[in-house]
Motif scaffolding. Structure first.
Motif, mmCIF file in Angstrom:
data_model
loop_
_atom_site.group_PDB
_atom_site.id
_atom_site.type_symbol
_atom_site.label_atom_id
_atom_site.label_comp_id
_atom_site.label_asym_id
_atom_site.label_seq_id
_atom_site.Cartn_x
_atom_site.Cartn_y
_atom_site.Cartn_z
ATOM 1 N N GLY A 203 -2.485 8.774 -0.310
ATOM 2 C CA GLY A 203 -1.555 9.889 -0.285
ATOM 3 C C GLY A 203 -0.949 10.087 1.090
ATOM 4 N N ASN A 204 -1.522 9.410 2.085
ATOM 5 C CA ASN A 204 -1.076 9.570 3.462
ATOM 6 C C ASN A 204 -0.262 8.348 3.875
ATOM 7 O OD1 ASN A 204 -1.164 9.275 6.348
ATOM 8 N ND2 ASN A 204 -2.649 10.944 6.376
ATOM 9 N N ILE A 205 1.031 8.551 4.209
ATOM 10 C CA ILE A 205 1.910 7.406 4.452
ATOM 11 C C ILE A 205 1.547 6.626 5.724
ATOM 12 C CG2 ILE A 205 4.301 6.786 4.963
ATOM 13 C CD1 ILE A 205 5.102 8.718 2.746
ATOM 14 N N PRO A 206 1.367 7.289 6.877
ATOM 15 C CA PRO A 206 0.908 6.511 8.038
ATOM 16 C C PRO A 206 -0.452 5.870 7.778
ATOM 17 C CG PRO A 206 1.647 8.680 8.726
ATOM 18 C CD PRO A 206 1.624 8.697 7.236
ATOM 19 N N GLY A 207 -1.274 6.536 6.965
ATOM 20 C CA GLY A 207 -2.587 5.985 6.624
ATOM 21 C C GLY A 207 -2.477 4.634 5.948
ATOM 22 N N ALA A 208 -1.503 4.507 5.018
ATOM 23 C CA ALA A 208 -1.330 3.237 4.316
ATOM 24 C C ALA A 208 -0.924 2.143 5.293
ATOM 25 C CB ALA A 208 -0.281 3.386 3.225
ATOM 26 N N MET A 209 -0.072 2.499 6.267
ATOM 27 C CA MET A 209 0.361 1.489 7.244
ATOM 28 C C MET A 209 -0.824 1.019 8.076
ATOM 29 S SD MET A 209 3.865 3.294 8.506
ATOM 30 C CE MET A 209 5.040 4.019 7.380
ATOM 31 N N VAL A 210 -1.578 1.990 8.618
ATOM 32 C CA VAL A 210 -2.741 1.650 9.440
ATOM 33 C C VAL A 210 -3.756 0.859 8.625
ATOM 34 C CG1 VAL A 210 -4.704 2.618 10.693
ATOM 35 C CG2 VAL A 210 -2.444 3.647 10.933
ATOM 36 N N GLY A 211 -4.022 1.350 7.401
ATOM 37 C CA GLY A 211 -5.005 0.683 6.549
ATOM 38 C C GLY A 211 -4.602 -0.751 6.252
ATOM 39 N N GLY A 212 -3.327 -0.960 5.943
ATOM 40 C CA GLY A 212 -2.859 -2.307 5.607
ATOM 41 C C GLY A 212 -3.036 -3.273 6.753
ATOM 42 N N ILE A 213 -2.552 -2.861 7.935
ATOM 43 C CA ILE A 213 -2.644 -3.750 9.105
ATOM 44 C C ILE A 213 -4.105 -4.024 9.432
ATOM 45 C CG2 ILE A 213 -2.075 -3.957 11.546
ATOM 46 C CD1 ILE A 213 0.536 -3.635 10.495
ATOM 47 N N LEU A 214 -4.926 -2.962 9.393
ATOM 48 C CA LEU A 214 -6.344 -3.108 9.713
ATOM 49 C C LEU A 214 -7.015 -4.087 8.763
ATOM 50 C CD1 LEU A 214 -8.181 -1.761 11.805
ATOM 51 C CD2 LEU A 214 -8.947 -0.216 10.010
ATOM 52 N N LEU A 215 -6.720 -3.925 7.464
ATOM 53 C CA LEU A 215 -7.342 -4.788 6.462
ATOM 54 C C LEU A 215 -6.937 -6.251 6.684
ATOM 55 C CD1 LEU A 215 -9.142 -4.501 3.914
ATOM 56 C CD2 LEU A 215 -7.056 -4.773 2.603
ATOM 57 N N GLY A 216 -5.639 -6.467 6.970
ATOM 58 C CA GLY A 216 -5.177 -7.834 7.217
ATOM 59 C C GLY A 216 -5.910 -8.470 8.384
ATOM 60 N N VAL A 217 -6.063 -7.702 9.471
ATOM 61 C CA VAL A 217 -6.712 -8.242 10.662
ATOM 62 C C VAL A 217 -8.198 -8.500 10.396
ATOM 63 C CG1 VAL A 217 -7.369 -7.713 13.043
ATOM 64 C CG2 VAL A 217 -5.057 -7.217 12.243
ATOM 65 N N ALA B 283 0.829 -1.210 0.000
ATOM 66 C CA ALA B 283 0.000 0.000 0.000
ATOM 67 C C ALA B 283 0.863 1.261 0.000
ATOM 68 C CB ALA B 283 -0.932 -0.004 1.203
ATOM 69 N N LEU B 284 2.036 1.173 0.652
ATOM 70 C CA LEU B 284 2.922 2.343 0.690
ATOM 71 C C LEU B 284 3.324 2.766 -0.718
ATOM 72 C CD1 LEU B 284 5.103 1.494 3.762
ATOM 73 C CD2 LEU B 284 3.670 3.499 3.463
ATOM 74 N N GLY B 285 3.561 1.765 -1.593
ATOM 75 C CA GLY B 285 3.923 2.090 -2.972
ATOM 76 C C GLY B 285 2.806 2.840 -3.673
ATOM 77 N N ILE C 17 11.474 3.758 -4.313
ATOM 78 C CA ILE C 17 11.143 3.271 -2.968
ATOM 79 C C ILE C 17 9.868 2.432 -2.976
ATOM 80 C CG2 ILE C 17 10.566 3.957 -0.620
ATOM 81 C CD1 ILE C 17 12.202 6.441 -0.992
ATOM 82 N N GLY C 18 8.818 2.946 -3.640
ATOM 83 C CA GLY C 18 7.542 2.236 -3.644
ATOM 84 C C GLY C 18 7.685 0.812 -4.174
ATOM 85 N N PRO C 19 8.162 0.649 -5.416
ATOM 86 C CA PRO C 19 8.344 -0.698 -5.938
ATOM 87 C C PRO C 19 9.324 -1.530 -5.117
ATOM 88 C CG PRO C 19 8.298 0.848 -7.726
ATOM 89 C CD PRO C 19 8.313 1.657 -6.473
ATOM 90 N N ALA C 20 10.371 -0.906 -4.547
ATOM 91 C CA ALA C 20 11.305 -1.684 -3.734
ATOM 92 C C ALA C 20 10.574 -2.304 -2.548
ATOM 93 C CB ALA C 20 12.440 -0.792 -3.247
ATOM 94 N N LEU C 21 9.715 -1.523 -1.890
ATOM 95 C CA LEU C 21 8.939 -2.071 -0.770
ATOM 96 C C LEU C 21 7.984 -3.152 -1.270
ATOM 97 C CD1 LEU C 21 8.082 1.202 1.181
ATOM 98 C CD2 LEU C 21 9.731 -0.544 1.822
ATOM 99 N N GLY C 22 7.373 -2.900 -2.433
ATOM 100 C CA GLY C 22 6.484 -3.909 -3.001
ATOM 101 C C GLY C 22 7.234 -5.199 -3.309
ATOM 102 N N GLY C 23 8.461 -5.061 -3.847
ATOM 103 C CA GLY C 23 9.268 -6.245 -4.140
ATOM 104 C C GLY C 23 9.604 -7.015 -2.871
ATOM 105 N N THR D 8 -6.908 -1.101 -1.716
ATOM 106 C CA THR D 8 -8.000 -0.936 -0.759
ATOM 107 C C THR D 8 -7.461 -0.396 0.563
ATOM 108 O OG1 THR D 8 -9.023 -2.853 -1.738
ATOM 109 C CG2 THR D 8 -9.919 -2.124 0.338
ATOM 110 N N ALA D 9 -6.338 -0.986 1.009
ATOM 111 C CA ALA D 9 -5.751 -0.559 2.280
ATOM 112 C C ALA D 9 -5.323 0.908 2.212
ATOM 113 C CB ALA D 9 -4.560 -1.441 2.616
ATOM 114 N N ALA D 10 -4.731 1.282 1.076
ATOM 115 C CA ALA D 10 -4.262 2.662 0.941
ATOM 116 C C ALA D 10 -5.441 3.636 0.990
ATOM 117 C CB ALA D 10 -3.493 2.831 -0.370
#
Lengths: 314, 301
Positions: B245-259, B22-24, B204-210, B237-239
């Motif tokens: 566009g919000n970097i902490p948002g992507a982190m929160v969204g990703g973890i939330l979606l996984g859970v 999602a960060l990417g 950076i984005g694709p590197a994290l995705g990789g 979806t998580a993003a």
């Protein structure tokens, strides 16, 4: 200039009309797919092209129409083409219900919600919701359509059914484009705030565009069900929505000839690349990138509107 | 209770992976307002590159499992980052001034291209990661038996996210990225090389995705050329969930979606797993139209 363009369109239409005479069954069938997708593209064009809403879940409405037809025909014995009005109506009603709470979302948020919508519909179909959708196998054994006691069975017969429908669609949507409604949608797309300031009820018009697009997709669902005689959830995946979306943007968002050309390219090109065997989709992907780079507005973008002066001033 | 915590930790691990992808999406969106639909396929490329490097170079035999995987991850990240930069230069850069949806279709074309490239190189079947790279350990945490790999995946994603967050907040380049995301024109006037920033973002984005692709390969043990679609969709979806566009948002969204997904699959219905995720997204967007951490955008008048 205008005459020349009309001449080209007329020549194209004539060529298309005669094409079943010299094409084999396979290519007629490809043209049938192109026709179906052209109509789907035109219906999506109202939402994406005219109203400027990012909608990537059109397959959901298509699915509602196709399944309505399949269920009416196989369970209740309704002749296929008679199911068309109800299929369109239910797809429109479905759009009205689901679009109402999400219509105000901005661009990309609307995009993901419509993607979510089409996925939810597909999963619901796989899970045999209400026990009437036949699960992941879908519904088969749908009757062939009949017109005036004449049964439509061969690809060439479907060809005329589908393209007649396409012709009616083009005529109606062309009228819509130049109507008060069409102008309001264009205004809305260009500047929502200014449109609202000029007294256009934006929520109302957006919703209306959504519902009209959905009704049309539902009605094509009927033709699809009749042509395939089987409907299954995999025919209405997210990817289908993406294909429709690509047709609209690649051909020229908001332009009727553009969308039809888009359908020819997106559905026809992979067939032409068949010689590359497994690599055909690779070439197709690259071709899309390059077509977009060289024609950033789409291949045939809509022409700017012109209003003659002597008509405007009495 | 045991099952609940098992599902929770599983959800956290998968959520970490979603967050990395999602960060990417969110970083590219922040700077270019472009939804990079080919991002999911960069993730797939990461997992296949990881597989190839893992089997051909036998790094884990020479360096031991820990450093082997670490070196592997660095190599995968750099290679996928380079692919990301190339993707931007070829498919997106010529479309900077054109309507936004044109770039989206270009991205979809690039996605088809990548997917079929992978299929032609590796074939259409599932590929299995070697099973013996990491020792099959189960760790006992407060009486819970959690597979080692799950903890490692979660740890690695958290470390990468913290590193990124610090990079974005504390360094000059990070500030430039934030400035370009805020207002490209103004950033240019302040002497920021916006094209350079875009390049960094597309590295950076694709590197994290990789890296996420490699982690999925190690976590689930198998990869397929189409998996980028579904992971990409989930991460997108998580993003959006967190506010794109919000970097902490992507982190929160990703973890939330996984859970949400893991718990939904365990307690509601596994067949409806994906639908639950989307339903939650739609409900959240109805209440908060710009995501959880997305800022309210004032309408221009």
């Amino acid at each position: 200039m205008k005459d020349q363009r009309n001449l080209i369109y007329a020549g194209f239409a004539l060529l298309l009309l005669l094409s079943p005479l010299f094409l084999n069954r396979y290519w007629v069938d490809v043209l049938n797919s192109v026709g179906l997708y052209a109509i789907l593209g035109l219906s999506l064009n109202i939402i994406v092209g005219y109203a400027g809403m990012f909608h990537m879940g059109h397959a959901a409405f298509y699915a509602v129409g196709a399944y309505t037809t399949a269920i009416l025909n196989t369970t209740y014995g309704v002749p296929v083409l008679w199911a068309m009005p109800l299929s369109g109506f239910l797809a429109g009603l479905f759009a009205l219900i689901v679009a109402r709470p999400i219509i105000h979302l901005r661009g990309d948020y609307l995009l993901i919600v419509t993607i979510g919508l089409v996925e939810i519909v597909r999963i619901a179909l796989i899970n045999d919701v209400f026990g009437i959708t036949g699960g992941s196998n879908g519904i088969f054994g749908i009757d062939r359509p009949e017109i005036f006691g004449y049964r439509i069975r061969k690809p060439a017969q479907f060809f005329y059914l589908i393209w007649a429908f396409a012709a009616v669609t083009v005529y109606l949507f062309h009228r819509l484009e130049n109507s008060r409604f069409g102008r309001a949608l264009t205004y809305l797309r260009e500047d929502e705030v200014a449109a609202e300031g000029s007294g256009i009820n934006t929520a109302h018009y957006k919703l209306a565009a959504f519902v009209i697009g959905a009704i049309w997709a539902g009605m094509i669902g009927t033709v699809f069900a009749a042509k395939m005689t089987i409907v299954s959830p995999e025919s209405f995946s997210f990817w289908e929505s993406v294909v429709m979306f690509m047709i609209v943007i690649l051909g020229g968002s908001g332009s009727i000839p553009g969308v039809i050309l888009g359908a020819f390219l997106v559905i026809g090109l992979p067939e032409l690349f068949r010689g590359f065997a497994n690599a055909r989709m690779l070439f197709f992907g690259a071709a899309m990138v390059f077509m977009m780079i060289f024609r950033t507005q789409g291949i045939i973008p809509p022409r700017p509107r012109k209003y003659p002066i002597d008509e405007a001033t009495p | 209770m045991e099952q609940f915590f098992q599902q929770l930790t599983n959800g956290l691990a998968v959520g970490g992976i979603y967050a990395l992808i999602a960060l990417g999406y969110t970083m590219v969106y922040g700077v270019l307002k472009l939804i990079n639909f080919a991002h999911g396929d960069l993730f797939t490329i990461g997992s296949y590159l990881g597989l190839t490097l893992l089997t051909s170079m036998a790094l884990t035999d020479k360096l031991g499992p820990f450093f082997g995987i670490l070196l592997l991850a660095v190599m995968v990240m750099i290679l996928v980052g380079i692919v990301g930069i190339l993707l931007d230069q070829v498919a997106y850069r010529p479309l900077r001034e054109s309507p936004r949806l044109s770039a989206v279709v270009s991205a979809l074309g690039a996605s088809i291209f990548f997917q079929n490239t992978i299929m032609l190189i590796y074939g259409a079947s599932f590929h299995v990661y070697p099973q013996n790279i990491l020792p099959r350990m189960v760790v006992n945490v407060f009486g819970l038996h959690i597979p080692m790999i799950r903890i490692l995946v979660l740890l690695a994603s958290v470390v990468m996210m913290l590193a990124l967050y610090t990079f974005i907040q504390k360094t000059t380049i990070g500030t430039a990225i934030r400035a370009a995301a805020e207002d490209q024109g103004a950033a240019k006037l302040m002497g920021i090389d916006v094209n350079g920033v875009i390049m960094i973002v597309f590295f950076i984005g694709p590197a994290l995705g990789g890296a996420a692709g490699l982690m999925v390969g190690l976590y689930y043990g198998q990869v397929n050329f189409t998996m980028g679609w579904i992971y990409g969709l989930k991460a997108f979806t998580a993003a959006i969930l967190g506010g794109i566009g919000n970097i902490p948002g992507a982190m929160v969204g990703g973890i939330l979606l996984g859970v949400i997904e893991a718990l939904g699959a365990a307690y509601i219905s596994i067949a409806w797993k994906d639908a639950i995720a989307f339903l939650v997204l739609i409900l959240i967007l109805i209440v908060r139209p710009t995501g959880l951490l997305g800022e309210r955008v004032a309408e221009k008048i």
